[in-house]
Design a protein around this motif. Structure first.
Motif, PDB file in Angstrom:
ATOM      1  N   VAL A  57     -95.139 -53.886  73.273  1.00  0.00           N
ATOM      2  CA  VAL A  57     -94.167 -53.272  72.367  1.00  0.00           C
ATOM      3  C   VAL A  57     -94.956 -52.373  71.421  1.00  0.00           C
ATOM      4  CG1 VAL A  57     -92.345 -53.652  70.676  1.00  0.00           C
ATOM      5  CG2 VAL A  57     -92.634 -55.262  72.567  1.00  0.00           C
ATOM      6  N   ASN A  58     -94.864 -51.078  71.663  1.00  0.00           N
ATOM      7  CA  ASN A  58     -95.717 -50.102  70.990  1.00  0.00           C
ATOM      8  C   ASN A  58     -95.198 -49.757  69.595  1.00  0.00           C
ATOM      9  OD1 ASN A  58     -97.604 -48.026  70.515  1.00  0.00           O
ATOM     10  ND2 ASN A  58     -96.157 -46.510  71.326  1.00  0.00           N
ATOM     11  N   PRO A  59     -95.904 -50.148  68.540  1.00  0.00           N
ATOM     12  CA  PRO A  59     -95.377 -49.939  67.184  1.00  0.00           C
ATOM     13  C   PRO A  59     -95.265 -48.480  66.776  1.00  0.00           C
ATOM     14  CG  PRO A  59     -97.637 -50.756  67.101  1.00  0.00           C
ATOM     15  CD  PRO A  59     -97.197 -50.843  68.527  1.00  0.00           C
ATOM     16  N   THR A  60     -96.099 -47.602  67.335  1.00  0.00           N
ATOM     17  CA  THR A  60     -96.128 -46.218  66.840  1.00  0.00           C
ATOM     18  C   THR A  60     -94.947 -45.373  67.318  1.00  0.00           C
ATOM     19  OG1 THR A  60     -97.518 -45.402  68.651  1.00  0.00           O
ATOM     20  CG2 THR A  60     -98.655 -46.254  66.687  1.00  0.00           C
ATOM     21  N   GLN A  61     -94.142 -45.885  68.257  1.00  0.00           N
ATOM     22  CA  GLN A  61     -93.000 -45.088  68.698  1.00  0.00           C
ATOM     23  C   GLN A  61     -91.699 -45.514  68.031  1.00  0.00           C
ATOM     24  OE1 GLN A  61     -93.687 -46.354  72.878  1.00  0.00           O
ATOM     25  NE2 GLN A  61     -91.456 -46.451  73.032  1.00  0.00           N
ATOM     26  N   PHE A  62     -91.779 -46.446  67.084  1.00  0.00           N
ATOM     27  CA  PHE A  62     -90.595 -46.869  66.335  1.00  0.00           C
ATOM     28  C   PHE A  62     -90.594 -46.186  64.973  1.00  0.00           C
ATOM     29  CE2 PHE A  62     -90.956 -50.156  69.478  1.00  0.00           C
ATOM     30  CZ  PHE A  62     -89.667 -50.608  69.697  1.00  0.00           C
ATOM     31  N   ASP A  63     -89.580 -45.381  64.714  1.00  0.00           N
ATOM     32  CA  ASP A  63     -89.455 -44.787  63.384  1.00  0.00           C
ATOM     33  C   ASP A  63     -88.693 -45.715  62.446  1.00  0.00           C
ATOM     34  OD1 ASP A  63     -87.145 -44.351  64.967  1.00  0.00           O
ATOM     35  OD2 ASP A  63     -86.435 -42.829  63.577  1.00  0.00           O
ATOM     36  N   GLU A 115     -90.331 -31.981  72.421  1.00  0.00           N
ATOM     37  CA  GLU A 115     -90.237 -33.105  71.475  1.00  0.00           C
ATOM     38  C   GLU A 115     -89.270 -32.840  70.327  1.00  0.00           C
ATOM     39  OE1 GLU A 115     -93.868 -30.715  69.955  1.00  0.00           O
ATOM     40  OE2 GLU A 115     -92.625 -30.901  71.759  1.00  0.00           O
ATOM     41  N   HIS A 116     -88.824 -31.592  70.171  1.00  0.00           N
ATOM     42  CA  HIS A 116     -87.958 -31.268  69.039  1.00  0.00           C
ATOM     43  C   HIS A 116     -86.473 -31.359  69.387  1.00  0.00           C
ATOM     44  CE1 HIS A 116     -91.527 -30.217  66.968  1.00  0.00           C
ATOM     45  NE2 HIS A 116     -91.758 -29.106  67.647  1.00  0.00           N
ATOM     46  N   GLU A 117     -86.159 -31.539  70.656  1.00  0.00           N
ATOM     47  CA  GLU A 117     -84.761 -31.603  71.079  1.00  0.00           C
ATOM     48  C   GLU A 117     -84.244 -33.048  70.993  1.00  0.00           C
ATOM     49  OE1 GLU A 117     -83.283 -28.793  71.483  1.00  0.00           O
ATOM     50  OE2 GLU A 117     -85.143 -27.644  71.452  1.00  0.00           O
ATOM     51  N   MET A 118     -82.956 -33.209  70.981  1.00  0.00           N
ATOM     52  CA  MET A 118     -82.234 -34.489  71.074  1.00  0.00           C
ATOM     53  C   MET A 118     -82.888 -35.637  70.318  1.00  0.00           C
ATOM     54  SD  MET A 118     -80.864 -33.890  74.944  1.00  0.00           S
ATOM     55  CE  MET A 118     -82.497 -33.599  75.538  1.00  0.00           C
ATOM     56  N   ARG A 123     -85.416 -39.193  65.732  1.00  0.00           N
ATOM     57  CA  ARG A 123     -86.445 -40.245  65.692  1.00  0.00           C
ATOM     58  C   ARG A 123     -87.794 -39.603  65.363  1.00  0.00           C
ATOM     59  NH1 ARG A 123     -85.946 -44.063  70.851  1.00  0.00           N
ATOM     60  NH2 ARG A 123     -86.977 -45.493  69.428  1.00  0.00           N
ATOM     61  N   THR A 124     -88.068 -39.493  64.093  1.00  0.00           N
ATOM     62  CA  THR A 124     -89.274 -38.804  63.620  1.00  0.00           C
ATOM     63  C   THR A 124     -90.536 -39.464  64.161  1.00  0.00           C
ATOM     64  OG1 THR A 124     -88.098 -38.267  61.580  1.00  0.00           O
ATOM     65  CG2 THR A 124     -90.492 -38.016  61.568  1.00  0.00           C
ATOM     66  N   GLY A 125     -91.392 -38.663  64.800  1.00  0.00           N
ATOM     67  CA  GLY A 125     -92.675 -39.164  65.287  1.00  0.00           C
ATOM     68  C   GLY A 125     -92.605 -39.993  66.555  1.00  0.00           C
ATOM     69  N   HIS A 126     -91.391 -40.179  67.082  1.00  0.00           N
ATOM     70  CA  HIS A 126     -91.223 -41.059  68.251  1.00  0.00           C
ATOM     71  C   HIS A 126     -92.065 -40.608  69.438  1.00  0.00           C
ATOM     72  CE1 HIS A 126     -89.312 -43.459  71.371  1.00  0.00           C
ATOM     73  NE2 HIS A 126     -88.969 -42.355  72.017  1.00  0.00           N
ATOM     74  N   PHE A 127     -92.007 -39.320  69.755  1.00  0.00           N
ATOM     75  CA  PHE A 127     -92.695 -38.867  70.963  1.00  0.00           C
ATOM     76  C   PHE A 127     -94.200 -38.765  70.789  1.00  0.00           C
ATOM     77  CE2 PHE A 127     -88.341 -37.305  72.027  1.00  0.00           C
ATOM     78  CZ  PHE A 127     -88.170 -38.146  73.128  1.00  0.00           C
ATOM     79  N   ASP A 128     -94.679 -38.614  69.560  1.00  0.00           N
ATOM     80  CA  ASP A 128     -96.122 -38.753  69.334  1.00  0.00           C
ATOM     81  C   ASP A 128     -96.562 -40.171  69.676  1.00  0.00           C
ATOM     82  OD1 ASP A 128     -96.754 -36.164  68.524  1.00  0.00           O
ATOM     83  OD2 ASP A 128     -96.324 -36.566  66.412  1.00  0.00           O
ATOM     84  N   GLY A 129     -95.740 -41.156  69.295  1.00  0.00           N
ATOM     85  CA  GLY A 129     -96.049 -42.547  69.628  1.00  0.00           C
ATOM     86  C   GLY A 129     -96.017 -42.808  71.115  1.00  0.00           C
ATOM     87  N   VAL A 130     -95.017 -42.240  71.787  1.00  0.00           N
ATOM     88  CA  VAL A 130     -94.913 -42.387  73.243  1.00  0.00           C
ATOM     89  C   VAL A 130     -96.120 -41.754  73.924  1.00  0.00           C
ATOM     90  CG1 VAL A 130     -93.620 -41.664  75.293  1.00  0.00           C
ATOM     91  CG2 VAL A 130     -92.403 -42.554  73.302  1.00  0.00           C
ATOM     92  N   GLY A 131     -96.424 -40.510  73.539  1.00  0.00           N
ATOM     93  CA  GLY A 131     -97.569 -39.826  74.136  1.00  0.00           C
ATOM     94  C   GLY A 131     -98.865 -40.588  73.914  1.00  0.00           C
TER      95      GLY A 131
END
Length: 282
Positions: A57-63, A115-118, A123-131
């Motif tokens: 459960v990756n903490p950095t993708q949860f805003d 990363e800026h769409e939808m 969800r601020t920073g979500h896709f940085d966490g996913v990446g």
């Protein structure tokens, strides 16, 4: 089935397997496994000699910290499910400090605007966490193939973009959405739905499939307005967004063009539980 919780031990094991020219598949998960996850695992088992399933459960993708705290964690049950699948499975169950080396923070990425769409708007920073987590898993496992569900279609496109831009030698494979009998897209978050709300949430799939038919004869704008109207009349579900976008750029559609592939995306709240879904429109 073998279980590793340390990346160095996992890497050493996989290096030995690669010396025997075995192909490696990776299925990254956050646990709370359901049939959707298992469809990814079955695809990976059919196409690779060894399959690594990560549960983290990756903490950095949860805003939203509350969302992270409430995310279902069912490790014992997950391991039992995987154990019954195949002896060619390897499970990686690290903790956050093992993954992030005591520095739990996201890398910053440029996904050429995807990363800026939808989801990126909400969800601020979500896709940085996913990446960040996917790139780390790729560097640890060094898979030949990696499998992701199309329920998170924007995430799938972003991971493909990351692989392309960072020249990571892995084949990213998208797999169809798995659905419950009532059409609700399978998600670990569904475990938090009451039986009544889970049935009510079937409205999401019914609405987007009806919208697919509308899109055949109506504009994108009118189709989205119709969806918004449908949800405004449903007291159990709250629509966060509905958007029709180009599958490749994820940019919202203004005018339909021939030879372009479009997809409808929605995010919906059932009480405080956020559900997403999408459907190809052509």
């Amino acid at each position: 089935m073998q279980i590793f919780n340390q990346k160095e031990a996992l890497t050493q094991f996989l290096q030995k397997e690669k010396k025997e020219h075995k192909t490696i598949g990776l299925v990254p998960t956050m646990g709370a496994l359901h049939k959707g996850h298992l469809s990814l695992v079955h695809n990976a088992l059919n196409q690779n000699d060894i399959v690594v399933v990560s549960i983290f459960v990756n903490p950095t993708q949860f805003d939203n910290k509350t969302d992270l705290e409430k995310y279902p964690k069912t490790m014992e049950k997950d391991l039992k499910i995987l154990e019954d699948l195949s002896h060619n499975l390897v499970v990686f169950t690290p903790n956050a400090h093992e993954i992030y080396d005591n520095n739990i923070a996201s890398e910053k990425f440029d996904f050429d605007g995807l990363e800026h769409e939808m989801e990126g708007k909400f969800r601020t920073g979500h896709f940085d966490g996913v990446g960040t987590i996917v790139k780390k898993l790729f560097s640890i496992v060094m898979p030949d193939n990696a499998y992701f569900g199309e329920k998170d279609f924007q995430q799938l496109q972003i991971i493909k973009k990351m692989v392309q831009k960072h020249r990571i030698p892995v084949n990213v494979i998208g797999c169809p959405i798995s659905r419950e009998a009532n059409g609700l897209a399978m998600s670990s978050r569904n475990e938090r739905l009451s039986a009544e709300l889970r049935e009510e949430a079937s409205f999401i799939y019914k609405t987007i499939t009806a919208a697919k038919n509308k899109f055949g004869t109506e504009s994108a704008e009118d189709t989205v307005k119709w969806i918004e109207g449908m949800f405004s009349n449903n007291p159990s579900l709250s629509l966060e967004y509905a958007e029709i976008a180009d599958e490749n750029t994820l940019k919202p559609v203004k005018t339909k063009e021939e030879n372009k592939h479009y997809r409808l995306f929605v995010a919906v709240y059932a009480n405080d539980i956020r559900l997403i879904d999408n459907v190809a429109l052509n």
